[in-house]
Design an enzyme around this catalytic site. Structure first.
Site, PDB file in Angstrom:
ATOM      1  N   VAL A  61       8.910 -20.754   5.267  1.00  0.00           N
ATOM      2  CA  VAL A  61       9.850 -20.400   6.322  1.00  0.00           C
ATOM      3  C   VAL A  61      10.952 -19.459   5.838  1.00  0.00           C
ATOM      4  O   VAL A  61      11.643 -18.838   6.647  1.00  0.00           O
ATOM      5  CB  VAL A  61      10.465 -21.679   6.939  1.00  0.00           C
ATOM      6  CG1 VAL A  61      11.496 -22.288   6.009  1.00  0.00           C
ATOM      7  CG2 VAL A  61      11.063 -21.406   8.302  1.00  0.00           C
ATOM      8  N   TYR A  62      11.125 -19.327   4.527  1.00  0.00           N
ATOM      9  CA  TYR A  62      12.161 -18.437   4.006  1.00  0.00           C
ATOM     10  C   TYR A  62      11.805 -16.989   4.336  1.00  0.00           C
ATOM     11  O   TYR A  62      10.844 -16.431   3.805  1.00  0.00           O
ATOM     12  CB  TYR A  62      12.304 -18.580   2.488  1.00  0.00           C
ATOM     13  CG  TYR A  62      12.878 -19.887   1.996  1.00  0.00           C
ATOM     14  CD1 TYR A  62      13.383 -20.852   2.868  1.00  0.00           C
ATOM     15  CD2 TYR A  62      12.929 -20.164   0.641  1.00  0.00           C
ATOM     16  CE1 TYR A  62      13.908 -22.041   2.399  1.00  0.00           C
ATOM     17  CE2 TYR A  62      13.459 -21.362   0.156  1.00  0.00           C
ATOM     18  CZ  TYR A  62      13.936 -22.294   1.042  1.00  0.00           C
ATOM     19  OH  TYR A  62      14.451 -23.475   0.562  1.00  0.00           O
ATOM     20  N   SER A  63      12.600 -16.402   5.210  1.00  0.00           N
ATOM     21  CA  SER A  63      12.404 -15.000   5.620  1.00  0.00           C
ATOM     22  C   SER A  63      10.960 -14.733   6.060  1.00  0.00           C
ATOM     23  O   SER A  63      10.368 -13.703   5.742  1.00  0.00           O
ATOM     24  CB  SER A  63      12.808 -14.036   4.491  1.00  0.00           C
ATOM     25  OG  SER A  63      14.196 -14.056   4.302  1.00  0.00           O
ATOM     26  N   GLU A  64      10.402 -15.717   6.792  1.00  0.00           N
ATOM     27  CA  GLU A  64       9.071 -15.556   7.396  1.00  0.00           C
ATOM     28  C   GLU A  64       8.004 -15.239   6.350  1.00  0.00           C
ATOM     29  O   GLU A  64       7.105 -14.433   6.579  1.00  0.00           O
ATOM     30  CB  GLU A  64       9.116 -14.468   8.477  1.00  0.00           C
ATOM     31  CG  GLU A  64      10.143 -14.736   9.558  1.00  0.00           C
ATOM     32  CD  GLU A  64      10.388 -13.531  10.450  1.00  0.00           C
ATOM     33  OE1 GLU A  64       9.616 -12.553  10.361  1.00  0.00           O
ATOM     34  OE2 GLU A  64      11.352 -13.575  11.231  1.00  0.00           O
TER      35      GLU A  64
END
Length: 258
Positions: A61-64
């Site tokens: 989920v970190y920066s997609e």
């Protein structure tokens, strides 16, 4: 660098790890955390490896997914010098298949993470949170298949309650599936709920703590006091309302002692 055994895994990890939520900077939330590109990230990873801090923590989920991509690129050619931890389970979109921790989604998420990280294995795969809609046995059976295939070495949890963690450990013990060897938790001088139940549980069950936000989302950096709020445009000023609430009077009592 000091090293410790991660839970019951036998894996030796440094007491200080490096979180990659500042890599990429995609989206409103993570752009406030940082916008490091691959070149900048590689320099930071150079410093960590030289100091013996070889555990790098990321999440899909970190920066997609961009954080994992940058981490993989920065470790290219020296993967064996590093330990990679990553997380999955939080929503990545609005589709039915974009959230949750069903067995199918776990397996698919690992394949995508391996591609982004440019590696054949994840040293520590963690659930980013508890999914009440996914049967615990299904989750752990999926982990077992991934460990047996060599794509994942160890598994951990993040942001679980005491009963969620203990029920998962009991299922692992009953069925011979991988046990959670770590629990990534919020713990700081202004967030001490971990001490009440989760800490004694972890000590009893051999589950190591991987602490997130030990500086209380920047509140304990020395830049915040009774007379000085978070600097305008800072990470804390921008995204604090998305984090765990902090009692301001208790915060300032702590800060006054620092």
């Amino acid at each position: 660098m000091e090293y410790r055994t991660l839970g019951s895994s036998g894996l030796q990890v440094p007491v200080l790890s490096f979180g990659t939520s500042t890599f990429g900077g995609k989206g409103r939330f993570f752009s406030a955390w940082g916008k490091l590109n691959a070149i900048e990230a590689r320099r930071m990873i150079d410093i960590c490896l030289d100091a013996g801090a070889n555990l790098f923590d990321s999440a899909d989920v970190y920066s997609e997914g961009a954080a994992e991509e940058i981490l993989g690129a920065a470790l290219k050619g020296r993967r064996d010098r590093a330990l990679i931890a990553t997380k999955m389970g939080l929503p990545l979109g609005d589709g039915v298949a974009d959230s949750g921790t069903s067995g199918q989604r776990i397996v698919a998420a690992v394949e995508k993470a391996l591609n982004r990280l440019q590696t054949d294995r994840i040293d520590l795969l963690q659930l980013h949170g508890f999914d009440a809609s996914a049967p615990i046995d299904e989750v752990l059976a999926a982990f077992d298949s991934l460990v047996q295939s060599g794509k994942v070495r160890h598994v951990g949890a993040s942001n679980f309650s005491g009963w969620q963690l203990m029920k998962s450990l009991a299922s692992s013990d009953k069925n011979g599936w991988p046990r959670y060897v770590s629990h990534q938790v919020h713990y700081s001088l202004v967030g001490r709920d971990y001490e009440w139940e989760l800490m004694p549980l972890a000590q009893d069950q051999g589950v190591s703590a991987m602490v997130w936000s030990p500086l209380g989302w920047g509140r304990l950096t020395g830049k915040v006091s009774r007379h000085q709020s978070a600097p305008a445009g800072s990470r804390l000023d921008t995204v604090a309302h998305w984090g765990l609430p902090v009692n301001e009077e208790k915060l300032y009592n702590v800060v006054d002692l620092l």
